[in-house]
Design a protein around this motif. Sequence first.
Motif, short mmCIF file in Angstrom:
data_model
loop_
_atom_site.label_atom_id
_atom_site.label_comp_id
_atom_site.label_asym_id
_atom_site.label_seq_id
_atom_site.Cartn_x
_atom_site.Cartn_y
_atom_site.Cartn_z
N LEU A 20 -2.93 -3.79 13.20
CA LEU A 20 -2.43 -4.91 12.42
C LEU A 20 -3.29 -5.29 11.23
N GLN A 21 -4.44 -4.66 11.07
CA GLN A 21 -5.33 -5.13 10.01
C GLN A 21 -5.01 -4.52 8.66
N GLY A 22 -3.74 -4.49 8.34
CA GLY A 22 -3.32 -3.78 7.13
C GLY A 22 -3.33 -4.61 5.87
N VAL A 23 -3.38 -5.92 5.97
CA VAL A 23 -3.25 -6.75 4.78
C VAL A 23 -4.61 -7.06 4.19
N LYS A 24 -4.80 -6.64 2.94
CA LYS A 24 -6.05 -6.96 2.27
C LYS A 24 -6.17 -8.48 2.21
N ARG A 25 -7.31 -8.98 2.61
CA ARG A 25 -7.52 -10.42 2.56
C ARG A 25 -7.29 -10.91 1.12
N GLY A 26 -6.62 -12.00 0.98
CA GLY A 26 -6.38 -12.55 -0.35
C GLY A 26 -4.94 -12.39 -0.80
N MET A 66 -2.26 -12.60 1.20
CA MET A 66 -1.46 -13.63 1.86
C MET A 66 -1.42 -14.89 0.99
N THR A 115 0.83 -1.20 0.00
CA THR A 115 0.00 0.00 0.00
C THR A 115 0.87 1.26 0.00
#
Lengths: 329, 329
Positions: free
Chosen positions: B178-184, B186, B57
């Motif tokens: 910590l919720q920075g990673v768009k699901r999917g 990973m 991001t």
Amino acid sequence: MEIGDLAKRVAAGERRALARAITLVESARADHKAQAAALLEALPKDRQALRIGLSGTPGVGKSTFIESFGMMLVEQGLKVAVLAVDPSSTRSGGSILGDKTRMDRLSRAEGAFIRPSPSQTHLGGVARRSREVVALCEGAGFDVVLIETVGVGQSETVVAQMADIFLLLLAPAGGDELQGVKRGIMEIADVILINKADGDLKAAATRTCGDYAGALRLLRKRPQDPDGFPKAMMVSAAENTGIEAVWQDLLHLRDWRTAQGFWDKTRAEQARYWFEEEVKTTLLSQLQTPAARAALAELGAAVAQGDKAPTAAAAEFLASLPRHSASKP
Amino acid sequence: MEIGDLAKRVAAGERRALARAITLVESARADHKAQAAALLEALPKDRQALRIGLSGTPGVGKSTFIESFGMMLVEQGLKVAVLAVDPSSTRSGGSILGDKTRMDRLSRAEGAFIRPSPSQTHLGGVARRSREVVALCEGAGFDVVLIETVGVGQSETVVAQMADIFLLLLAPAGGDELQGVKRGIMEIADVILINKADGDLKAAATRTCGDYAGALRLLRKRPQDPDGFPKAMMVSAAENTGIEAVWQDLLHLRDWRTAQGFWDKTRAEQARYWFEEEVKTTLLSQLQTPAARAALAELGAAVAQGDKAPTAAAAEFLASLPRHSASKP
């Protein structure tokens, strides 16, 4: 039977009429398709079930969970339908829900209706039919529709597009066996249930639940997630513990999303999604003829070997398609 | 210039010829498309670059990382191309790589070539062109092609299908952020890099790295992952630490996958994927005409409001499509 008649009997909750309507929806015959469309059109539009998607690999206790969860709902006076989306059922020679003996009490309960997956290899076809079976169950007045799937390819994503809430069922795992979740499923789960939180496995379940709760915190929160969701929690389907808590959480999720406007918004987006999918699937169905499949396989092999560039091979294939067959609905 | 000539000059590594070839590939004109296809056909087929996808991001330091990583490679005598796949570039009015000043040294380096994202709203179009630009860079003899993307919709998945290895760049985060990673994402990352592991942020970076390492262990290992992968590691692009270690890990990943046969297998699968995508995109292009888009929007709204069933609306739409235009390539 006339379609209007059948629709009335489905709407009145008659099981045999529902079974017959489902057979109609699942049929590949053109006249059946038209009748199925008329039937869906004739059903009451103001009924909504709580549609719950459920996934989990074999061995985590899905059938036992559905039995416990379903019986709890039935005992509260709710009507429960259990469906399966299993694109692999033809290949494996049996469906995941063919074995009703694993849901012995539920399959005999008055308020429950269990329907195995249609045998059909093409996921697109399974998806449309499953979605329409869900619509039939809503029209028939069911309060809860459980849509079970196994972790085959895209089937979770497909089920998530026809569910209001998605549950992922997992078994307790030791520290070294934690790689059990297919990548991509965390993306759609609203609640992760660690099953078998009983007896010797209770400690492992507690640890596993903590691990997944931690992992969920690393994912970006979606707008449709209230505080505390997506969440991980423990249940024991065998000992019937935690099942009622799951139900209360699902009701909380439903109420919150309804109040915030996400419930209707998601349903509208799903309907639009299925409309566009149906258009695309039909347009792409010309790739499913034996001649097209043979040409795709041959050119695909040449591309894979580096003998042809993807774009050039695509142009060659498209030039070979019959010109006038393309847009026939 | 004749196409055969242009191909020879691209293959010889001439920058101006490469830039011209890219313009040809990015053009929407029918005659340019044919020339681009001939050009791609005429380039040497035996050259392979290491194609690295990179996502992160805004604010995580992507440009600084590319500058450090690219300069390290250039100083080893390697030729590096940097491309961008950014479907949002038209909307935002500028491309993510338009600002070459953020890669000051790399943009002036002899062995480097930086190309901003083509301005184009349709992701399908961006994808095909980007893939062909990657092929041009391989034909031009680049050793490493870095394909940068931002987290918009499906762009990571698209880039993953044209990359050998996928990197996800993250910033250090506190426990509550910590919720920075768009699901999917990973799902596709081979290596997660926690950037800015320097100064005041070092402790937070260490914690974040541990969190993601833990989360990665919860995901099912793919066959193409050697021991220890996918992995999370720390870098500081600003202080230039950890950059060489990343490169060594990527080389290890490449060598292992090559030895195990996954390298060629993945490339073959990707080529086949792009062939089939090209076929589908062309067949579905009839949905992009102004008339079709208007009809889709109108029927889609009716479906979203519950006035029409998805299947019935799809049949209505398909019946309205011009019959003879469908399969024209």
